[in-house]
Design an enzyme around this catalytic site. Sequence first.
Site, PDB file in Angstrom:
ATOM      1  N   GLY A  70      -3.728   5.376  12.130  1.00 10.06           N
ATOM      2  CA  GLY A  70      -2.372   5.490  11.593  1.00 10.06           C
ATOM      3  C   GLY A  70      -1.370   4.672  12.388  1.00 10.06           C
ATOM      4  O   GLY A  70      -0.443   4.079  11.825  1.00 10.06           O
ATOM      5  N   THR A  71      -1.550   4.622  13.690  1.00 11.88           N
ATOM      6  CA  THR A  71      -0.619   3.868  14.538  1.00 11.88           C
ATOM      7  C   THR A  71      -0.634   2.389  14.160  1.00 11.88           C
ATOM      8  O   THR A  71       0.411   1.762  13.995  1.00 11.88           O
ATOM      9  CB  THR A  71      -1.015   4.042  16.027  1.00 11.88           C
ATOM     10  OG1 THR A  71      -0.903   5.431  16.347  1.00 11.88           O
ATOM     11  CG2 THR A  71      -0.129   3.231  16.944  1.00 11.88           C
ATOM     12  N   ASN A 146       4.770  15.785  11.479  1.00 14.10           N
ATOM     13  CA  ASN A 146       3.611  16.303  12.206  1.00 14.10           C
ATOM     14  C   ASN A 146       3.911  17.589  12.976  1.00 14.10           C
ATOM     15  O   ASN A 146       3.035  18.404  13.187  1.00 14.10           O
ATOM     16  CB  ASN A 146       3.068  15.232  13.170  1.00 14.10           C
ATOM     17  CG  ASN A 146       4.160  14.477  13.895  1.00 14.10           C
ATOM     18  OD1 ASN A 146       5.039  13.886  13.257  1.00 14.10           O
ATOM     19  ND2 ASN A 146       4.117  14.503  15.205  1.00 14.10           N
ATOM     20  N   GLN A 174       0.223  12.735   7.936  1.00 11.23           N
ATOM     21  CA  GLN A 174       0.059  14.196   7.966  1.00 11.23           C
ATOM     22  C   GLN A 174      -0.043  14.799   6.569  1.00 11.23           C
ATOM     23  O   GLN A 174      -0.528  15.923   6.418  1.00 11.23           O
ATOM     24  CB  GLN A 174       1.224  14.846   8.722  1.00 11.23           C
ATOM     25  CG  GLN A 174       1.199  14.599  10.215  1.00 11.23           C
ATOM     26  CD  GLN A 174       0.029  15.281  10.926  1.00 11.23           C
ATOM     27  OE1 GLN A 174      -0.609  16.194  10.385  1.00 11.23           O
ATOM     28  NE2 GLN A 174      -0.266  14.837  12.125  1.00 11.23           N
ATOM     29  N   SER A 194      -4.449   8.224   8.156  1.00  9.70           N
ATOM     30  CA  SER A 194      -5.313   8.255   9.338  1.00  9.70           C
ATOM     31  C   SER A 194      -6.488   9.179   9.053  1.00  9.70           C
ATOM     32  O   SER A 194      -6.293  10.317   8.622  1.00  9.70           O
ATOM     33  CB  SER A 194      -4.506   8.776  10.536  1.00  9.70           C
ATOM     34  OG  SER A 194      -5.359   8.976  11.633  1.00  9.70           O
ATOM     35  N   ALA A 195      -7.702   8.679   9.298  1.00  9.44           N
ATOM     36  CA  ALA A 195      -8.901   9.447   8.924  1.00  9.44           C
ATOM     37  C   ALA A 195      -9.010  10.772   9.669  1.00  9.44           C
ATOM     38  O   ALA A 195      -9.389  11.793   9.096  1.00  9.44           O
ATOM     39  CB  ALA A 195     -10.154   8.605   9.197  1.00  9.44           C
ATOM     40  N   HIS A 196      -8.655  10.773  10.967  1.00  7.67           N
ATOM     41  CA  HIS A 196      -8.963  11.982  11.762  1.00  7.67           C
ATOM     42  C   HIS A 196      -8.063  13.170  11.446  1.00  7.67           C
ATOM     43  O   HIS A 196      -8.349  14.284  11.859  1.00  7.67           O
ATOM     44  CB  HIS A 196      -8.990  11.663  13.257  1.00  7.67           C
ATOM     45  CG  HIS A 196      -7.669  11.439  13.918  1.00  7.67           C
ATOM     46  ND1 HIS A 196      -7.079  12.388  14.710  1.00  7.67           N
ATOM     47  CD2 HIS A 196      -6.832  10.367  13.947  1.00  7.67           C
ATOM     48  CE1 HIS A 196      -5.940  11.907  15.213  1.00  7.67           C
ATOM     49  NE2 HIS A 196      -5.775  10.679  14.754  1.00  7.67           N
ATOM     50  N   THR A 232     -14.469  -7.612  12.483  1.00  8.03           N
ATOM     51  CA  THR A 232     -15.599  -6.979  11.793  1.00  8.03           C
ATOM     52  C   THR A 232     -15.255  -5.539  11.464  1.00  8.03           C
ATOM     53  O   THR A 232     -14.771  -4.795  12.323  1.00  8.03           O
ATOM     54  CB  THR A 232     -16.847  -7.022  12.702  1.00  8.03           C
ATOM     55  OG1 THR A 232     -17.106  -8.395  13.007  1.00  8.03           O
ATOM     56  CG2 THR A 232     -18.049  -6.403  12.028  1.00  8.03           C
ATOM     57  N   CYS A 319       1.166  14.678  21.997  1.00 11.20           N
ATOM     58  CA  CYS A 319      -0.227  14.455  21.640  1.00 11.20           C
ATOM     59  C   CYS A 319      -0.761  13.198  22.287  1.00 11.20           C
ATOM     60  O   CYS A 319      -1.950  12.995  22.359  1.00 11.20           O
ATOM     61  CB  CYS A 319      -0.410  14.408  20.135  1.00 11.20           C
ATOM     62  SG  CYS A 319       0.673  13.272  19.320  1.00 11.20           S
TER      63      CYS A 319
END
Length: 379
Positions: A70-71, A146, A174, A194-196, A232, A319
Amino acid sequence: MRASYLDYNATAPLRPEARHAVIAALAQPGNASSVHGFGRAARQAVEAARESVAALAGARPEQVVFTGGGTEANNMALRAARRGVVASAGEHDSVLGACASGSAIGACAPVIAPVDSSGVVDLEQLARLLDGEAPPDVVAVMLANNETGVIQPVAEAARIAHGRGAVLHCDAVQAAGKIPLDLTALGADSMSLSAHKLGGPQGTGALILRAGHEIEPLLRGGGQERNRRAGTENVAAIAGFGAAARAASRDLDTFMELAAQRDDLERQVLALAPEARVHGAAAPRLPNTSCFGVPGLAAETLVMALDLSGVAVGAGSACSSGKAASSHVLRAMGIGEARVAEAIRISLGWASGEEDIAYFMAAWQTCLNRNPSVKRAAV
Ligand code: PLP
């Protein structure tokens, strides 16, 4: 010891579907740009993930640019600025810091659009900041905060931005997987994911671009991601992101039901400590997030005491540094330093259950009882 993980807004546990996809992809060699069978299989994994992420975002696959999180997506989006950025006061550091230090316009701090006491951006002020001579040409308004979970009026902000010749970037990191997401309905020109945060692996994310809105790459070199992001592809992480996005889309209705559990938790907190203050409660919020504090109960010590009982919650916005920094989000809402230092964040998610909340409540009540200076409900 029992453990209760209630810090999903910091990072969500990896979903089993995502773990499986990551492991399967890691077990295969293959550069997604190679023409042989191994390369084609890797390409297929990347493109299947792109479709799933696009579906989650209400976009088409060719609008998805995979990034390192995300950053990176926020940093890339803000490169669209030529004259400057207006950002709402509660934006994540990856937005505020990106326009402060490295957009295409060089170093310049963003102009801040204030939020009201419930954390919602003041649209009149936003419009005013875009009037005048040579106003900023990028507006950054996140979809959901967030820390508080407060949902922003992004579609209205986009109309204001477009009416004044600016584009709108929406940090939806979020919101994704927690509430329905639709790039077109939001009117955003770009959107970060963001995936996480939705049960995928850390270190991967996406920038979703409105058709026709192109941005100078942040990383240059190879022609990957349609020349938008060189390097890649991280096939395993992207495959995990795709699997998490599919699961999050499937589970969206169930996720929205977490609001009832969250509201119940807040009722219990207020019943035990009537002076507790729930931040952002007057605004629409994500269903999984609660940010509250009790006068006299310092967040830093509370988080540590809860941790000793196996309960993980968040405090402030700390965080990235690992230590509690005062929350700019809460301060922007007009909350005084003392109250800010008492705010903790509970965030529920795909694997949390009512038993986790009950366990939290028991541990929290023990902390409350140990602290005689805190006003409690009369019994
Ligand atoms: N935007 C928001 C609103 C966030 O909460 C976060 C992470 O905490 C980010 C952006 C950054 O995402 P990532 O951790 O993938 O870099």
